[in-house]
Design an enzyme around this catalytic site. Sequence first.
Site, PDB file in Angstrom:
ATOM      1  N   LEU A 122     -29.709 -11.458  25.632  1.00  0.00           N
ATOM      2  CA  LEU A 122     -28.733 -10.356  25.670  1.00  0.00           C
ATOM      3  C   LEU A 122     -27.291 -10.846  25.648  1.00  0.00           C
ATOM      4  CD1 LEU A 122     -30.496  -7.961  28.244  1.00  0.00           C
ATOM      5  CD2 LEU A 122     -30.926  -8.241  25.786  1.00  0.00           C
ATOM      6  N   ASN A 207     -25.604 -23.799  21.941  1.00  0.00           N
ATOM      7  CA  ASN A 207     -26.563 -22.691  21.966  1.00  0.00           C
ATOM      8  C   ASN A 207     -27.450 -22.711  20.715  1.00  0.00           C
ATOM      9  OD1 ASN A 207     -27.359 -19.929  23.074  1.00  0.00           O
ATOM     10  ND2 ASN A 207     -26.729 -19.403  20.999  1.00  0.00           N
ATOM     11  N   THR A 233     -27.633 -19.641   6.774  1.00  0.00           N
ATOM     12  CA  THR A 233     -26.556 -18.842   6.187  1.00  0.00           C
ATOM     13  C   THR A 233     -26.146 -19.417   4.834  1.00  0.00           C
ATOM     14  OG1 THR A 233     -24.246 -18.144   6.436  1.00  0.00           O
ATOM     15  CG2 THR A 233     -24.865 -20.154   7.565  1.00  0.00           C
ATOM     16  N   SER A 268     -16.823 -23.259   9.351  1.00  0.00           N
ATOM     17  CA  SER A 268     -16.451 -22.965  10.745  1.00  0.00           C
ATOM     18  C   SER A 268     -17.451 -23.718  11.623  1.00  0.00           C
ATOM     19  CB  SER A 268     -16.551 -21.460  11.038  1.00  0.00           C
ATOM     20  OG  SER A 268     -17.919 -21.065  11.040  1.00  0.00           O
ATOM     21  N   TYR A 270     -19.342 -22.366  13.619  1.00  0.00           N
ATOM     22  CA  TYR A 270     -20.583 -21.588  13.527  1.00  0.00           C
ATOM     23  C   TYR A 270     -21.396 -22.004  12.301  1.00  0.00           C
ATOM     24  CZ  TYR A 270     -23.470 -18.128  11.330  1.00  0.00           C
ATOM     25  OH  TYR A 270     -24.499 -17.550  10.647  1.00  0.00           O
ATOM     26  N   HIS A 271     -20.756 -21.957  11.123  1.00  0.00           N
ATOM     27  CA  HIS A 271     -21.508 -22.285   9.908  1.00  0.00           C
ATOM     28  C   HIS A 271     -22.080 -23.712  10.006  1.00  0.00           C
ATOM     29  CE1 HIS A 271     -19.108 -18.869   8.114  1.00  0.00           C
ATOM     30  NE2 HIS A 271     -20.295 -18.622   7.594  1.00  0.00           N
ATOM     31  N   LYS A 274     -25.375 -24.100  11.784  1.00  0.00           N
ATOM     32  CA  LYS A 274     -26.558 -23.799  10.955  1.00  0.00           C
ATOM     33  C   LYS A 274     -26.895 -24.985  10.051  1.00  0.00           C
ATOM     34  CE  LYS A 274     -26.968 -19.105  11.692  1.00  0.00           C
ATOM     35  NZ  LYS A 274     -28.144 -18.321  11.990  1.00  0.00           N
ATOM     36  N   VAL A 300     -24.395  -9.375   5.684  1.00  0.00           N
ATOM     37  CA  VAL A 300     -25.215  -8.150   5.740  1.00  0.00           C
ATOM     38  C   VAL A 300     -24.297  -6.937   5.920  1.00  0.00           C
ATOM     39  CG1 VAL A 300     -27.116  -6.986   6.932  1.00  0.00           C
ATOM     40  CG2 VAL A 300     -27.058  -9.490   6.804  1.00  0.00           C
ATOM     41  N   ALA A 327     -17.212  -8.220   6.513  1.00  0.00           N
ATOM     42  CA  ALA A 327     -16.271  -7.648   5.556  1.00  0.00           C
ATOM     43  C   ALA A 327     -16.545  -6.177   5.201  1.00  0.00           C
ATOM     44  CB  ALA A 327     -16.244  -8.515   4.307  1.00  0.00           C
ATOM     45  N   ARG A 415      -8.274 -17.646   8.239  1.00  0.00           N
ATOM     46  CA  ARG A 415      -9.282 -18.699   8.064  1.00  0.00           C
ATOM     47  C   ARG A 415      -8.786 -19.785   7.126  1.00  0.00           C
ATOM     48  NH1 ARG A 415     -15.066 -15.524   7.771  1.00  0.00           N
ATOM     49  NH2 ARG A 415     -14.485 -13.849   9.189  1.00  0.00           N
ATOM     50  N   GLU A 417     -10.078 -21.392   4.024  1.00  0.00           N
ATOM     51  CA  GLU A 417     -11.142 -21.207   3.026  1.00  0.00           C
ATOM     52  C   GLU A 417     -10.486 -21.059   1.655  1.00  0.00           C
ATOM     53  OE1 GLU A 417     -13.131 -17.492   3.952  1.00  0.00           O
ATOM     54  OE2 GLU A 417     -11.264 -16.350   3.874  1.00  0.00           O
TER      55      GLU A 417
HETATM   56  O1  LIG Z   1     -11.443  -8.135   7.375  1.00  0.00           O
HETATM   57  C1  LIG Z   1     -11.894  -9.056   6.693  1.00  0.00           C
HETATM   58  C2  LIG Z   1     -13.068  -9.756   7.064  1.00  0.00           C
HETATM   59  C3  LIG Z   1     -13.490 -10.792   6.261  1.00  0.00           C
HETATM   60  N1  LIG Z   1     -12.794 -11.136   5.137  1.00  0.00           N
HETATM   61  C4  LIG Z   1     -13.277 -12.229   4.301  1.00  0.00           C
HETATM   62  O2  LIG Z   1     -14.600 -11.913   3.909  1.00  0.00           O
HETATM   63  C5  LIG Z   1     -15.372 -13.097   3.743  1.00  0.00           C
HETATM   64  C6  LIG Z   1     -16.652 -12.954   4.532  1.00  0.00           C
HETATM   65  O3  LIG Z   1     -16.321 -12.877   5.909  1.00  0.00           O
HETATM   66  P1  LIG Z   1     -17.251 -12.086   6.955  1.00  0.00           P
HETATM   67  O4  LIG Z   1     -16.507 -11.981   8.241  1.00  0.00           O
HETATM   68  O5  LIG Z   1     -17.745 -10.847   6.346  1.00  0.00           O
HETATM   69  O6  LIG Z   1     -18.521 -13.036   7.059  1.00  0.00           O
HETATM   70  P2  LIG Z   1     -18.679 -14.503   7.678  1.00  0.00           P
HETATM   71  O7  LIG Z   1     -17.639 -14.823   8.667  1.00  0.00           O
HETATM   72  O8  LIG Z   1     -18.841 -15.457   6.554  1.00  0.00           O
HETATM   73  O9  LIG Z   1     -20.035 -14.406   8.479  1.00  0.00           O
HETATM   74  C7  LIG Z   1     -21.015 -13.392   8.247  1.00  0.00           C
HETATM   75  O10 LIG Z   1     -21.745 -13.706   7.086  1.00  0.00           O
HETATM   76  C8  LIG Z   1     -22.407 -14.993   7.138  1.00  0.00           C
HETATM   77  C9  LIG Z   1     -23.070 -15.180   5.800  1.00  0.00           C
HETATM   78  S1  LIG Z   1     -22.042 -16.058   4.687  1.00  0.00           S
HETATM   79  O11 LIG Z   1     -20.737 -15.405   4.620  1.00  0.00           O
HETATM   80  O12 LIG Z   1     -21.875 -17.395   5.229  1.00  0.00           O
HETATM   81  O13 LIG Z   1     -22.698 -16.060   3.411  1.00  0.00           O
HETATM   82  C10 LIG Z   1     -23.377 -15.011   8.294  1.00  0.00           C
HETATM   83  O14 LIG Z   1     -23.959 -16.281   8.405  1.00  0.00           O
HETATM   84  C11 LIG Z   1     -22.660 -14.679   9.585  1.00  0.00           C
HETATM   85  O15 LIG Z   1     -23.555 -14.616  10.661  1.00  0.00           O
HETATM   86  C12 LIG Z   1     -21.933 -13.339   9.446  1.00  0.00           C
HETATM   87  O16 LIG Z   1     -21.198 -13.055  10.625  1.00  0.00           O
HETATM   88  C13 LIG Z   1     -14.501 -14.249   4.216  1.00  0.00           C
HETATM   89  O17 LIG Z   1     -13.957 -14.885   3.102  1.00  0.00           O
HETATM   90  C14 LIG Z   1     -13.409 -13.573   5.005  1.00  0.00           C
HETATM   91  O18 LIG Z   1     -12.179 -14.272   4.996  1.00  0.00           O
HETATM   92  C15 LIG Z   1     -11.652 -10.447   4.767  1.00  0.00           C
HETATM   93  O19 LIG Z   1     -11.021 -10.744   3.746  1.00  0.00           O
HETATM   94  N2  LIG Z   1     -11.238  -9.435   5.563  1.00  0.00           N
END
Ligand SMILES: O=c1ccn([C@@H]2O[C@H](COP(=O)(O)OP(=O)(O)O[C@H]3O[C@H](CS(=O)(=O)O)[C@@H](O)[C@H](O)[C@H]3O)[C@@H](O)[C@H]2O)c(=O)[nH]1
Length: 487
Positions: A122, A207, A233, A268, A270-271, A274, A300, A327, A415, A417
């Site tokens: 939780l 964790n 991921t 990050s 986090y990434h 994984k 997702v 996003a 970020r 990136e």
């Molecule tokens: O308000 C926002 C939020 C995000 N982004 C951008 O959207 C992209 C994706 O960011 P996100 O916050 O939607 O996703 P991310 O941080 O990458 O993490 C999420 O998506 C990952 C899949 S992936 O993105 O690594 O393919 C999963 O592993 C994570 O658990 C999940 O939280 C990034 O370039 C981020 O900079 C924006 O431009 N504006």
Amino acid sequence: MVAMAAISRATGQMNISSSQHNSIRNGPRMTQSAGLTKFADSNQLRIPSKCLRPRRARLIRGPSGPTNAVLATDKPAPAPPFLETNGSGRRVMIIGGDGYCGWATALHLSARGYAVSIVDNLCRRTFDLQLGLDTLTPIASAHARVKRWGEISGKHIDLQVGDICDFEFFSEAFNAFQPDAVVHFGEQRSAPYSMIDRNRAVFTQHNNVIGTINVLFAIKEFKPDCHLVKLGTMGEYGTPNIDIEEGYITITHNGRTDTLPYPKQGGSFYHLSKVHDSHNIHFACRAWKIAATDLNQGVVYGVATEETTADPLLINRYDYDGIFGTALNRFVVQAAVGHPLTVYGKGGQTRGYLDIRDTVQCIQLAIDNPAPNGEMRVYNQFTEQFSVNELAAIIQREGAKLGLDVTVKNVPNPRVEAEEHYYNAKRTKLVDLGLQPHFLSDNLVDSLLNFAIQYKDRIDLDLIKPAVDWRKTPVTSGTMKAAVAEK
Ligand SMILES: O=c1ccn([C@@H]2O[C@H](COP(=O)(O)OP(=O)(O)O[C@H]3O[C@H](CS(=O)(=O)O)[C@@H](O)[C@H](O)[C@H]3O)[C@@H](O)[C@H]2O)c(=O)[nH]1
């Protein structure tokens, strides 16, 4: 020693010992000592047959139809359809089964005849309490959720509250349930959270990495034929200037050829946790002949599945804040309250995306098609690629159809990136297994926008701002409010 939390048979309420209260107050570390709460047997959730009768609910339908329709009433609910599948009867432990993807998956599998046990500490709920965040949707407690599911479906979901980093707890939970498959969602999953401060970075890696190692040891020691389905991921790959393969790449170097794990460049802490998991799982498969499927999931979106909309107490969480909100879901909420869409930097960041209804399908496909012992299979789990600018344009267009004046703002990127880059990731293996994708449609965006409008009063505008700066990550402890105030 494992602290015990007792569950009252009369009230169904969990009694938390004072040491547990202390550990909850103390932040992420609480999860190291969280106790074990267990429904001792399936009879506990058995209820009078009159309560099992399907009850009707009113579904609010978006203007474009029922896609991803949302339940908005506490009126009686319908029982979802129960589809027996070739996995029916198999025992599936879902670690992290109280979270966004985990809860939807637990219900999906239970409805289809799998015997489901949720293991969850939780901590996701604790992060919200610590950081002053909240889900858009009013979610019920883990205990109330499984109880309600039992009432409307007649299907029991086992719930064990505890921390998989505590091997004594986890081995007890594992041996009690004897899973045929373990689906492991039980990780700190936010990139921004892992970049808040040193403490959260260390917590995330400890964790996630130690939890996964414990799962690997439990499988090796107690049930070597148990299939591990692990959520990785797409972010493990980063954004290389070549096509992204599904887990492995064949390289010819100085005249010799080998198939090797695809290069990893997590963006990050986090990434990267994984990435470390993937290496540890790959090693365990080779050394101990464990069978594992690593699902490199994209971002997702959505909130509703057939089962989570079957009753108000089953509703899923929906994060929109600058730490856990992702996003597309964030943009939908921003559009609903007239906040400019927060495109970070130039907005050319391209990622793989998928509907939560496809997450649950993919997990079922992975369980039903186990890897052979000794192999770590890797599937890229997403259905479509979008840049952030493309997502913003879709929300703007669909918002206008609903009369919303949606603006887009390119805010400084918190970020580190690439903001303009090549991106072409393969995603054929799950489709080959039978995945039938729900592509991002106007209907879905409409119903999500209506959903956000419905819960508009719960939206805290302060939580929408980007909250964590990758370049600053301090050694000292930060809070969400402090991080927002700095902006
Ligand atoms: O308000 C926002 C939020 C995000 N982004 C951008 O959207 C992209 C994706 O960011 P996100 O916050 O939607 O996703 P991310 O941080 O990458 O993490 C999420 O998506 C990952 C899949 S992936 O993105 O690594 O393919 C999963 O592993 C994570 O658990 C999940 O939280 C990034 O370039 C981020 O900079 C924006 O431009 N504006």
